[in-house]
Design a protein around this motif. Sequence first.
Motif, mmCIF file in Angstrom:
data_model
loop_
_atom_site.group_PDB
_atom_site.id
_atom_site.type_symbol
_atom_site.label_atom_id
_atom_site.label_comp_id
_atom_site.label_asym_id
_atom_site.label_seq_id
_atom_site.Cartn_x
_atom_site.Cartn_y
_atom_site.Cartn_z
ATOM 1 N N GLU A 81 -25.110 -25.921 -3.131
ATOM 2 C CA GLU A 81 -24.272 -25.863 -4.286
ATOM 3 C C GLU A 81 -24.514 -24.682 -5.463
ATOM 4 O O GLU A 81 -23.610 -24.210 -5.657
ATOM 5 N N LEU A 82 -25.813 -24.586 -5.289
ATOM 6 C CA LEU A 82 -26.072 -23.437 -6.171
ATOM 7 C C LEU A 82 -26.058 -22.209 -5.754
ATOM 8 O O LEU A 82 -25.331 -21.350 -6.163
ATOM 9 N N ALA A 83 -26.335 -22.048 -4.525
ATOM 10 C CA ALA A 83 -25.690 -20.686 -3.700
ATOM 11 C C ALA A 83 -24.161 -20.396 -3.824
ATOM 12 O O ALA A 83 -23.993 -19.098 -4.317
ATOM 13 N N ALA A 84 -23.406 -21.246 -3.793
ATOM 14 C CA ALA A 84 -22.100 -21.162 -4.068
ATOM 15 C C ALA A 84 -21.842 -20.828 -5.258
ATOM 16 O O ALA A 84 -20.827 -19.908 -5.456
ATOM 17 N N LYS A 85 -22.367 -21.339 -6.436
ATOM 18 C CA LYS A 85 -21.970 -21.372 -7.824
ATOM 19 C C LYS A 85 -22.404 -19.843 -8.050
ATOM 20 O O LYS A 85 -21.740 -18.946 -8.762
ATOM 21 N N ARG A 86 -23.644 -19.405 -7.494
ATOM 22 C CA ARG A 86 -24.065 -18.114 -7.920
ATOM 23 C C ARG A 86 -23.053 -16.891 -7.368
ATOM 24 O O ARG A 86 -23.043 -15.856 -7.865
ATOM 25 N N MET A 87 -22.432 -17.347 -6.237
ATOM 26 C CA MET A 87 -21.519 -16.222 -5.869
ATOM 27 C C MET A 87 -19.998 -16.427 -6.222
ATOM 28 O O MET A 87 -19.066 -16.120 -5.856
ATOM 29 N N SER A 88 -20.124 -17.403 -7.328
ATOM 30 C CA SER A 88 -18.571 -17.453 -8.172
ATOM 31 C C SER A 88 -17.501 -18.319 -7.084
ATOM 32 O O SER A 88 -16.443 -18.027 -7.539
ATOM 33 N N ALA A 89 -17.883 -18.901 -6.213
ATOM 34 C CA ALA A 89 -17.127 -19.793 -5.197
ATOM 35 C C ALA A 89 -16.621 -21.115 -6.218
ATOM 36 O O ALA A 89 -17.547 -21.595 -7.088
ATOM 37 N N ASP A 90 -15.629 -21.636 -5.863
ATOM 38 C CA ASP A 90 -15.426 -23.111 -6.270
ATOM 39 C C ASP A 90 -15.861 -24.054 -5.171
ATOM 40 O O ASP A 90 -15.845 -23.814 -4.012
ATOM 41 N N ILE A 91 -16.401 -25.143 -5.968
ATOM 42 C CA ILE A 91 -17.020 -25.995 -4.886
ATOM 43 C C ILE A 91 -16.286 -27.436 -4.987
ATOM 44 O O ILE A 91 -15.807 -27.840 -6.354
ATOM 45 N N VAL A 92 -16.025 -28.034 -3.983
ATOM 46 C CA VAL A 92 -15.576 -29.379 -4.163
ATOM 47 C C VAL A 92 -16.625 -30.378 -3.340
ATOM 48 O O VAL A 92 -17.037 -29.944 -2.219
ATOM 49 N N ASN A 93 -17.084 -31.650 -4.074
ATOM 50 C CA ASN A 93 -18.116 -32.372 -3.258
ATOM 51 C C ASN A 93 -17.275 -33.650 -2.685
ATOM 52 O O ASN A 93 -16.617 -34.080 -3.168
ATOM 53 N N PHE A 94 -18.008 -33.904 -1.635
ATOM 54 C CA PHE A 94 -17.591 -35.181 -0.992
ATOM 55 C C PHE A 94 -18.725 -35.829 -0.600
ATOM 56 O O PHE A 94 -19.629 -35.271 0.049
ATOM 57 N N SER A 95 -18.883 -37.130 -0.984
ATOM 58 C CA SER A 95 -19.756 -38.084 -0.567
ATOM 59 C C SER A 95 -19.323 -39.304 -0.037
ATOM 60 O O SER A 95 -18.456 -39.762 -0.706
ATOM 61 N N ALA A 96 -19.902 -39.430 1.185
ATOM 62 C CA ALA A 96 -19.539 -40.648 1.922
ATOM 63 C C ALA A 96 -19.450 -41.894 1.342
ATOM 64 O O ALA A 96 -18.524 -42.694 1.303
ATOM 65 N N SER A 97 -20.420 -42.135 0.355
ATOM 66 C CA SER A 97 -20.477 -43.498 -0.169
ATOM 67 C C SER A 97 -19.301 -43.786 -1.438
ATOM 68 O O SER A 97 -18.868 -44.746 -1.649
#
Lengths: 313, 181
Positions: A72-88
Amino acid sequence: MGGMDCRENKEMRKHLITLDDLSKEQIISILEQGKAFKEILSRPIKKIPTLRGKTIGLLFFEPSTRTKLSFELAAKRMSADIVNFSASTSSLKKNESIKDTVMTLDAMKIDIYVVRHPSPGVPYIIADHIKGSVINAGDGAHSHPTQAILDLYTMWERFGSIKGLNVTIVGDVKYSRVVRSDISGLLKMGANITLCTPKTLLPRYVIDARVRHTFDMKKAVKDADVIMGLRMQKERQDSGIIPDEVEYNHFFGLKSHLLEHASKDVMIMHPGPINRGIEIDGEVADSKYSVINEQVTNGLATRMSIFYHFVEN
Amino acid sequence: MKIKSKIMEKVDIFRSLKRISHEIIEKNKGTENLAILGIRRRGVPLGEIIHKEIEAEEKKKVASGILDITLYRDDLSTLADKPKVNSTEIDWNVNDMNIVLVDDVLYTGRTIRAALDEIMDYGRPRSIQVAVLIDRGHRELPIMADYVGKIIPTKSNEVIEVKTDETDGEWAVWIAEKTKK
């Protein structure tokens, strides 16, 4: 703005599911460029615009702290947008299949899927149903390629080369996806590998002519440049594969008196989380030889390098 | 690529860099808070020469470093093959420095734009100046150089090739013409 291609071999695969998806040259390319990403992490503003406009989906079907935070941090450091999906908290609870779930996500135009799943092989299934790239963040006991890359990076940064290094791996080999990826990567890079673990924790398929195995910790650590501990996966040990944790620690735990047999600047590694007093003693984990926290930083840098290599235009 | 002619020999390049070095000292009234930052790849050897010249002339230590702008390029998503990333090396505090960016050729201005963005991520310099060996025109952004070795008006199908000892084994500036594929 000319320049060389970042990939030594242009035929890079689209997905990173096991280390077999990477040639030795491609691994070296990821490691070498990892250095540039590590430098970014020491800047006052730890952010680069490289992945602006790209979307990275984090699909975690199994609990994770460090791997998920690291991606998550690697993606943010590179200015990507992230979406989180967790099974629960997802529609999987409403019996939606994995296929339908990822096809829904794909309609949202995600560029890279980071997948962790308790069942081996799920990243392959997901890869068949999406347009983007899949990066495996651990599938069952099968594979964990980004952990292996960060381990290789940590050795490569210290020793300059991995060829000929004596790497000793102790702990739970049987249930470890990390060890399978590490062995694959280390063999590719020409390291000498020694495993030390009780027979009940040594799966047959790990026994390779190029991997040495012993039951004697003293022999195992002799002249080792790197000793890597693997977590005893207590949650998977219900069947009583080891009789007793104290006994296990006595015969197979990494203890400080063993280090005198190793190379004098031996590096102690562990993918974490560690079980102090089982596979590794606290004083070893906290010793000057330990690079366990450095591995976490390197994980961030190498995952940035992996995103850079795998994002498609 | 059809090579048309050699524009500068080693001696011409070094004369230009020497003059640029002196102009930098003059404009900055000495070397206080001055830093020379070479842009990879060919700005690096040029920056080193300017840095050495300034230190020798003023008999003072001057900060220097290397900038790799790859991760700040605006065309990454349009390139089929991603360029290789190298490290940026700045081991001094950027705040309140007068930074001179050094590159071989000033063309569209996009490299300098990327370099400006990258430096800002390190802090807030007092000023940023630009020194280039060749200004060939065709700017696409409102950027100009403070120090120029030689202005060479070019056609857009022409290419300026700066060769340095470090990167190419010789010092020279060539003009070539792109051949149609």
